[in-house]
Design an enzyme around this catalytic site. Structure first.
Site, short mmCIF file in Angstrom:
data_model
loop_
_atom_site.label_atom_id
_atom_site.label_comp_id
_atom_site.label_asym_id
_atom_site.label_seq_id
_atom_site.Cartn_x
_atom_site.Cartn_y
_atom_site.Cartn_z
NE ARG A 9 2.28 38.46 -23.85
CZ ARG A 9 2.23 39.68 -22.99
NH1 ARG A 9 2.70 39.68 -21.69
NH2 ARG A 9 1.88 40.50 -23.54
CG HIS A 17 3.72 43.67 -27.46
ND1 HIS A 17 2.37 42.96 -27.77
CD2 HIS A 17 4.08 43.95 -26.34
CE1 HIS A 17 1.87 42.97 -26.76
NE2 HIS A 17 2.77 43.64 -25.97
CD GLN A 66 1.91 48.19 -25.75
OE1 GLN A 66 1.61 47.25 -24.94
NE2 GLN A 66 1.65 49.22 -25.20
CG ASP A 93 9.55 47.59 -22.89
OD1 ASP A 93 9.03 47.52 -21.87
OD2 ASP A 93 9.44 46.69 -23.65
CB CYS A 130 4.72 48.70 -23.59
SG CYS A 130 5.94 48.03 -22.88
NE ARG A 139 -1.97 46.11 -25.95
CZ ARG A 139 -1.17 45.29 -25.47
NH1 ARG A 139 -0.33 45.44 -24.38
NH2 ARG A 139 -1.45 43.96 -25.74
#
Ligand code: CP
Ligand code: NVA
Length: 307
Positions: free
Chosen positions: A98, A125, A128, A216, A256, A284
């Site tokens: 990340r 992402h 996700q 988001d 998310c 996830r």
């Protein structure tokens, strides 16, 4: 020897490969493809879902996860991104990272001897988005022909979701305030990758008839200095119960997470009956397990029946 596959965004997987990963995500007893092996999980930014879901995914594949915070290894401060990738590849079967700058992942992938997986960057992402498709599939039964409406910032999550939706034959609509939508170059890249994206400035028009409404945070990690301005600019783009009522009668709400109640989503929506955000968070782990499994053993036809 087959080429190493890196997954820096959803379009690093073909539509067939993404479908294979989604199938494997539904297999509760995967092959022990990581037995005796490690997976490095590198974090330049905070994480709850991604760290825990990927660690547990590795455990479920019989491997050993090693999470690393940036202050411990120091990409481009203590050691170059390339050297970090070279070293982690000596011990681990997969490197997840990340990062703030997507280019760091590209530099790591360029030299890595093991697959590099994006655990979130400023641009994408993918884990996700894979979990999100799994959630829509569970909720709607099928993916092709479905519509996901995203209300908010055209950020990393939105971009990967648009790619994933396109790959699965779904339409993606986005409503964002002026200056916060996909720019023309970004839209061209998404369309070139097969995404079916419609950009709108009216949230009601965007969600009309949609199967899922997604949002988001308005301020992503790394954008904290813009938070006050963004709060003003995104006024009117909150997902409210009234906005949900404009979607299809069966529409679900997705996020998310982490969420900011009262900003991008009303508490009555995220905590209400149409919210599927906890199912989404749980997925996830299934998505990560499936992707790691596929990376270790991509031969199609391995998927076993779930019943
Ligand atoms: N959705 C998500 O990636 O959450 P974390 O930042 O907690 O990992
Ligand atoms: N867009 C958000 C997603 C967090 C999971 C961020 O990048 O901070």
């Amino acid at each position: 020897m087959s080429a190493i596959r890196h997954v820096l965004d959803v379009d690093d997987l073909s539509a067939v490969e993404l479908a294979e990963v989604l199938s494997r995500a539904q297999v509760a007893d995967p092959d022990r493809v990581l037995e005796g092996r490690g997976v490095a999980l590198y974090f330049q930014k905070p994480s709850a879902r991604t760290r825990h879901s990927t660690e547990m995914a590795v455990v479920q594949l019989a491997g050993h996860p090693v999470s690393v915070a940036d202050h411990e290894a120091g990409i481009d401060t203590r050691e170059s991104a390339e050297d970090v990738a070279r070293v982690l590849g000596c011990y681990h079967a997969i490197i997840g990272a990340r990062v703030f700058d997507h280019a760091i992942l590209e530099r790591m992938a360029a030299v890595s001897t093991v697959p590099v997986v994006n655990l979130l960057s400023d641009r994408a992402h993918p884990l996700q988005a894979i979990g999100d498709l799994l959630t829509v599939q569970q909720v709607c039964g099928t993916l092709p022909g479905r519509t996901v409406a995203y209300v908010g910032d055209a950020n990393n999550v939105a971009s990967s979701l648009a790619l994933a939706a396109g790959s699965a034959g779904m339409a993606f609509r986005i409503a964002a305030p002026a200056g916060y939508g996909f720019d023309d170059d970004h839209l061209a890249r998404l369309h070139a990758a097969g995404a079916d994206v419609t950009s709108l400035d009216d949230p009601i028009a965007a969600v009309r008839g949609a199967d899922a409404v997604y949002t988001d945070v308005w301020t992503s990690m790394g954008q904290e200095a813009e938070a006050a301005q963004r709060l003003r600019d995104f006024a009117g783009f909150t997902v409210t119960p009234e906005l949900m009522d404009a979607a299809a009668p069966h529409a679900v709400f997705l996020h998310c997470l982490p969420a900011r109640r009262g900003e991008e989503v009303a508490a009555a929506v995220i905590d209400g009956p149409r919210s599927r955000v906890w199912q989404q968070a749980a997925n996830r782990m299934h998505a990560a397990r499936a992707l790691f499994w596929w990376l270790m053993d991509p031969i199609p036809g391995l998927v076993r029946a779930t019943e």
